[in-house]
Scaffold this motif. Structure first.
Motif, PDB file in Angstrom:
ATOM      1  N   VAL A 173      26.765  17.896 145.639  1.00 29.00           N
ATOM      2  CA  VAL A 173      26.322  17.222 144.411  1.00 29.00           C
ATOM      3  C   VAL A 173      26.894  17.938 143.190  1.00 29.00           C
ATOM      4  O   VAL A 173      27.369  17.311 142.235  1.00 29.00           O
ATOM      5  CB  VAL A 173      24.787  17.172 144.341  1.00 29.00           C
ATOM      6  N   GLU A 204      15.600  11.996 151.908  1.00 28.09           N
ATOM      7  CA  GLU A 204      16.941  12.456 151.577  1.00 28.09           C
ATOM      8  C   GLU A 204      17.883  11.294 151.240  1.00 28.09           C
ATOM      9  O   GLU A 204      18.858  11.466 150.506  1.00 28.09           O
ATOM     10  CB  GLU A 204      17.537  13.265 152.741  1.00 28.09           C
ATOM     11  N   THR A 216      22.551  13.535 153.931  1.00 24.06           N
ATOM     12  CA  THR A 216      21.402  12.642 153.817  1.00 24.06           C
ATOM     13  C   THR A 216      21.080  11.888 155.096  1.00 24.06           C
ATOM     14  O   THR A 216      19.937  11.482 155.302  1.00 24.06           O
ATOM     15  CB  THR A 216      21.611  11.611 152.687  1.00 24.06           C
ATOM     16  N   ILE A 218      18.873  10.363 147.548  1.00 21.55           N
ATOM     17  CA  ILE A 218      19.862  11.115 146.776  1.00 21.55           C
ATOM     18  C   ILE A 218      21.112  10.294 146.526  1.00 21.55           C
ATOM     19  O   ILE A 218      21.609  10.189 145.402  1.00 21.55           O
ATOM     20  CB  ILE A 218      20.219  12.434 147.498  1.00 21.55           C
TER      21      ILE A 218
END
Length: 507
Positions: free
Chosen positions: A55, A263, A459, A266
């Motif tokens: 990220v 998750e 994720t 995200i």
């Protein structure tokens, strides 16, 4: 005015910093899951603990690339970023293995990965800046060589410190072994000194010289120029932003309504954020606002065709690699050696063997680095990259069937061939399609297609492993192998705009 050809040793010096960068990166990849698990992370939680790194890369890489395109100091254009990133990454390498809690280790991974990216991204543009097109293949091959060497030493270091120097590789529950700690300390020193070598012993062209090269080389233009093209581009940006927001919102609701793993938020919340940025920038562009923010966001729409095609290749390649980095330790210790007791000698010996496996694939990559362009010249760059990726995918899948340490090493040979190709051929295919004034920015954006699959892997892999494969991480490696083979097939669809291709042929 043409760029002069550099000597072998000049290219050596300008690429030497990658030795340190990959030394640190290898330590991170081979030991982070081990550190997380030692500090109490469950197997299904490990992917999400990695999420901060990619990220951060999504934000850091294009911004660093954009500003390095615009920077000129007494130290140079790209060099300030090399040096600052190296200093920060070295500090993080010293602190990471001393993390007292799991959340601190996750935070240090965030800082370390961002710092490595600050140094690493301008290095790709450095090749485009300093080398004429006919030498860029050698430049990327040289970087791949140093990546391989740095990763070999970095990956093997915990094993070497334990078996050759007697440093303990076990520790009480919740503590990082001394062999891992000292490996990170050595990595911090090597990282900084290797990058410093490139800063001290390589040169950069001045802004005036770069401008002259741009004019003489019939620079590639990919931005809309006419008023009609600009209006159409703004409309496309608005539509794209609206679609991103709609898709992100719908999928986020589905996740919420079905109580799916958190998750997954995200990725799709990130899609909503990008969509909002597109809408904001499109409104600013209607008012003729042009600044760094609008340029960075808008140029995402103007990627060259070659870059868009390579995006699919990169996505599936790096999804596979990330599954390997996350789950190899757990797959080898649990599936091959049948233990999850992190305090046991069997577990730590098996975890050390993973560092040997990573050493092997990086060593193979270093050896193969200069052989791939030769094969590509006799066939084509697309065929060479496809072959390498298929071999890598088969190597990952084969881990499931291995029962001995020697067998695991054989699996890594295919992975090493793929790794060498991933580090060089896509960049050589891409570089000729980019305007030199935006080389750093687009090299940063190109890494979106490295970071996004990492986010996807982080994720969904934990969810898949825990819900579909009964917490058996080895199946994540099989998924990764299939993904890498798919990347090889996507390579066949790539066309290149480079005037000088890797094999001097048109594909």
């Amino acid at each position: 005015m043409q760029k002069r050809k550099l000597s072998f040793w000049e290219i050596w010096n300008m690429s030497f910093g990658f030795l340190g960068i990959q030394f640190g990166f290898a330590l991170q990849n081979a030991n982070t899951s081990r550190i997380f698990e030692t500090l109490g992370a469950d197997v299904e939680d490990i992917p999400i603990l990695w999420i901060a790194a990619p990220v951060t890369g999504l934000v850091v890489q294009p911004i660093v690339g954009y500003f390095s395109d615009k920077t000129w100091t007494r130290l140079g254009r790209r060099k300030p970023y090399f040096l600052v990133g190296a200093l920060l990454a070295s500090i993080a390498l010293f602190l990471m293995p001393n993390s007292p809690e799991l959340w601190i280790a996750a935070g240090m991974l965030w800082i370390m990965d961002a710092s490595i990216n600050i140094s690493m991204e301008p290095f790709r543009a450095f090749v485009g800046d300093n080398l004429p097109e006919e030498q860029r293949t050698l430049g990327f091959a040289m970087q791949s060589f140093f990546i391989g060497i740095g990763a070999v030493v970095g990956s093997a270091l915990p094993y070497v410190l334990t078996n050759w120097m007697g440093i303990d590789n076990t520790a009480p529950a919740g503590e990082i072994p001394d062999s891992v700690k000292w490996s990170f300390y050595v990595g911090g020193v090597v990282f900084f000194l290797a990058v410093l070598w490139t800063v001290l012993f390589s040169k950069e062209y001045s802004p005036e010289e770069m401008e002259a090269f741009e004019k003489e080389s019939a620079a590639i233009t990919i931005e809309p120029k006419t008023e009609q093209e600009i209006r159409k581009n703004i409309t496309t940006q608005q539509k794209s932003g609206s679609i991103m927001i709609l898709v992100g919102a719908i999928v986020s609701y589905v996740i919420y309504a079905n109580a799916l793993t958190k998750e997954l938020y995200i990725l799709f919340i990130g899609l909503i954020i990008v969509g909002v940025l597109f809408l904001i920038v499109s409104e600013l562009r209607k008012k003729s606002v042009r600044n760094g923010f609008t340029i960075i966001v808008s140029d995402l729409l103007n990627m060259p065709k070659t870059m868009k095609q390579l995006a699919w290749v990169q996505f599936f390649s790096w999804f596979a690699l990330f599954s390997m980095w996350i789950y190899t330790t757990q797959a080898v210790t649990g599936h091959v050696f049948d233990t999850r007791d992190t305090t046991s000698k069997i577990y730590n010996d098996a975890a050390d063997w993973v560092t040997v496996m990573f050493t092997v694939y990086n060593g193979v990559a270093a050896i193969v680095a200069f052989a791939l362009p030769v094969l590509a010249k006799k066939t084509s760059n697309k065929f060479t990259h496809m072959l390498a990726l298929i071999l890598g995918g088969l190597g990952l899948i084969s881990i499931y069937f291995m029962t001995t340490k020697t067998g695991l090493i054989i699996s890594m040979v295919g992975v090493g061939i793929a790794w060498a190709s991933i580090l060089s051929i896509p960049y050589a295919m891409l570089s000729g399609s980019l305007p030199s004034s935006k080389m750093g920015y687009y090299m940063g954006v190109f890494n979106f297609f490295i970071v996004i699959p990492q986010i996807v892997a982080s994720t969904i892999l934990g969810f898949i492993v825990s819900n579909l494969f009964e917490n058996q991480p080895v199946y994540a490696l099989i998924i990764g192998g299939v993904s890498m083979i798919a990347a090889g097939l996507f390579t066949l669809k790539v066309t290149t705009n480079s005037r000088i291709d890797i094999n001097h042929n048109n594909d």
